[in-house]
Design an enzyme around this catalytic site. Structure first.
Site, PDB file in Angstrom:
ATOM      1  N   LYS A  37       0.800  -1.232   0.000  1.00 15.32           N
ATOM      2  CA  LYS A  37       0.000   0.000   0.000  1.00 15.32           C
ATOM      3  C   LYS A  37       0.829   1.276   0.000  1.00 15.32           C
ATOM      4  O   LYS A  37       0.365   2.298  -0.480  1.00 15.32           O
ATOM      5  CB  LYS A  37      -0.977  -0.004   1.172  1.00 15.32           C
ATOM      6  CG  LYS A  37      -0.326   0.178   2.520  1.00 15.32           C
ATOM      7  CD  LYS A  37      -1.380   0.245   3.607  1.00 15.32           C
ATOM      8  CE  LYS A  37      -0.739   0.538   4.938  1.00 15.32           C
ATOM      9  NZ  LYS A  37      -1.350  -0.242   6.024  1.00 15.32           N
ATOM     10  N   ARG A 132      -8.714   0.275  16.324  1.00 20.72           N
ATOM     11  CA  ARG A 132      -8.955   0.642  14.934  1.00 20.72           C
ATOM     12  C   ARG A 132      -9.986  -0.376  14.450  1.00 20.72           C
ATOM     13  O   ARG A 132     -11.012  -0.526  15.090  1.00 20.72           O
ATOM     14  CB  ARG A 132      -7.653   0.679  14.127  1.00 20.72           C
ATOM     15  CG  ARG A 132      -7.775   1.605  12.894  1.00 20.72           C
ATOM     16  CD  ARG A 132      -6.492   1.685  12.077  1.00 20.72           C
ATOM     17  NE  ARG A 132      -6.254   0.445  11.323  1.00 20.72           N
ATOM     18  CZ  ARG A 132      -5.245   0.281  10.464  1.00 20.72           C
ATOM     19  NH1 ARG A 132      -4.389   1.279  10.242  1.00 20.72           N
ATOM     20  NH2 ARG A 132      -5.087  -0.843   9.811  1.00 20.72           N
TER      21      ARG A 132
HETATM   22  C1  LIG Z   1      -0.658  -1.080   6.570  1.00 26.06           C
HETATM   23  C2  LIG Z   1      -1.161  -2.356   7.097  1.00 26.06           C
HETATM   24  C3  LIG Z   1      -0.280  -3.408   7.286  1.00 26.06           C
HETATM   25  C4  LIG Z   1       1.211  -3.293   7.036  1.00 26.06           C
HETATM   26  O1  LIG Z   1       1.797  -2.510   8.029  1.00 26.06           O
HETATM   27  P1  LIG Z   1       3.390  -2.265   8.095  1.00 26.06           P
HETATM   28  O2  LIG Z   1       3.594  -1.611   9.403  1.00 26.06           O
HETATM   29  O3  LIG Z   1       3.728  -1.419   6.931  1.00 26.06           O
HETATM   30  O4  LIG Z   1       4.031  -3.592   8.027  1.00 26.06           O
HETATM   31  C5  LIG Z   1      -0.798  -4.603   7.748  1.00 26.06           C
HETATM   32  N1  LIG Z   1      -2.116  -4.750   8.013  1.00 26.06           N
HETATM   33  C6  LIG Z   1      -3.006  -3.756   7.837  1.00 26.06           C
HETATM   34  C7  LIG Z   1      -4.434  -3.997   8.140  1.00 26.06           C
HETATM   35  C8  LIG Z   1      -2.553  -2.516   7.371  1.00 26.06           C
HETATM   36  O5  LIG Z   1      -3.426  -1.534   7.206  1.00 26.06           O
END
Ligand SMILES: *Cc1c(COP(=O)(O)O)cnc(C)c1O
Length: 365
Positions: A37, A132
């Site tokens: 992302k 969240r």
């Molecule tokens: C962004 C995200 C991740 C990845 O997080 P990092 O800290 O970049 O490894 C994993 N799970 C969800 C639900 C996310 O939104």
């Protein structure tokens, strides 16, 4: 001429980071979902992660998943943010799996999957303290029960996400609770919970220090692969590159200027009041880089350079080594927030260094 500003993306280093994490976590029977992302669904970075052995890709935006599909990235793709009702059809069209917390949404996914005559997989996210996304643990069994009864939907597993909103840290207690819930689902419904997705890059310290990682068999990793850091204290991870992605910007003005502004001081462009500093003259440079390109607060300049301030399109800094030439380029390290903004800014170019032996040789020489 190279584009500026630009991200320099070393695919060999990203692949190395991903492979190292995949191998270390495999010893704990934990698979890695590579999270794209922060890269706007870059097919180059997706390929580097896949070559390193991630079990699938995850992204929070359906647009990025669609972009990777149309670039022929071939992998299991998960939408890791709860789908919007209004995007349910796009989600079942392009994503194999989606992470969900609302039955209303899962019912719509079931309907759209039926219309397309396909099956869509669902992971139910559980709230374990970060406040969240997530179903409250007490409501999980009812959600599982209804999900199992929906046509064209398969329940793939459960998951949780910590540390993103409040910084609630993964530990034996909350991860143990996730394992307990997985076992409870299996015992109650006589169905297997294939995926127990324990979290993100903030889970790594817990995984590598815990005696017992329980049923957790998947992590979703973005930041640790891209920046080589865990996400709780931003410590560099042993053996990983922290400079796989850097940002290059160009000097457009270079002059000796006083550090103290003149005139009556009010708000600047972003409503801040500039700090008063000693009345001295410094070598000040302006780089063509601003808030439209990157989160300026997340930049780490080279040694001898101090960032003085910035606005939409200008980054003001001073160089201890004297005046910088106009046209000179400067390379910055990025934190996650700066990376995300730069990757998604239309003003920032991307220069990919392929993972090849040539690159490795050049680095050694
Ligand atoms: C962004 C995200 C991740 C990845 O997080 P990092 O800290 O970049 O490894 C994993 N799970 C969800 C639900 C996310 O939104």
């Amino acid at each position: 001429m190279m584009l500026a500003p630009r991200l320099e993306i070393d695919l060999g280093k990203i692949q190395h980071n991903a492979r190292t994490l995949v191998e270390r976590l495999a010893k704990r029977d934990i698979s890695v979902t590579g999270v794209t992302k922060a890269t706007l669904g870059s097919p180059e970075i997706a390929h580097a992660m896949l070559l390193a052995g991630v079990s699938g890709l995850g992204d929070s935006r359906i647009e990025n998943i669609e972009a990777m599909r149309s670039s022929n990235v071939s992998a299991r793709m998960s939408l890791i943010r709860s789908p919007m009702l209004s995007q349910a059809k796009r989600v079942v069209t392009s994503a194999d799996v989606s992470f969900n917390t609302e039955l209303e949404v899962i019912r719509r996914l079931s309907l759209e999957a039926g219309n397309l005559d396909r099956t869509h997989a669902v992971v139910l996210m559980v709230e374990l303290g970060d406040l969240r996304e997530g179903i409250m643990p007490a409501d999980l069994m009812a959600a599982v029960s209804e999900t199992l009864n929906l046509p064209n939907i398969v329940l793939k597993g459960i998951g949780t996400n910590l540390a993103c909103r409040c910084g609630a840290s993964p530990d034996d207690t909350n991860m143990g609770e996730l394992s307990r819930l997985a076992a409870l689902v299996e015992a109650t419904f006589d169905s297997s919970v294939e995926i127990v997705s324990g979290g993100n890059s903030a889970n790594l310290e817990w995984v590598f220090s815990s005696e017992n990682t329980g049923r957790v068999n998947n992590l979703r990793l973005g930041e640790s692969i891209l920046l080589g850091r865990e996400a709780l204290h931003r410590n560099a991870i042993d053996g990983l590159h922290t400079d796989a992605i850097t940002l290059v910007a160009e000097v457009v003005e270079s002059k000796f200027k006083p550090t103290q502004p003149t005139g009556e001081l009010a708000q600047n462009a972003f409503g801040d009041c500039p700090e008063l500093v000693d009345r001295v003259t410094v070598a000040q440079a302006i780089l063509a880089l601003g808030v439209q390109d990157v989160d300026l607060g997340g930049l780490q300049p080279p040694k001898g350079i101090e960032i003085l301030g910035g606005s939409s399109d200008h980054l003001v800094l001073t160089s201890a080594a004297g005046k910088l030439p106009v046209g000179a380029e400067m390379t910055f390290q990025l934190d996650y927030s700066a990376l995300l903004r730069a990757m998604t800014s239309p003003f920032v170019g991307k220069s990919y260094q392929p993972a090849s032996n040539v690159t490795n040789l050049r680095r050694i020489a």
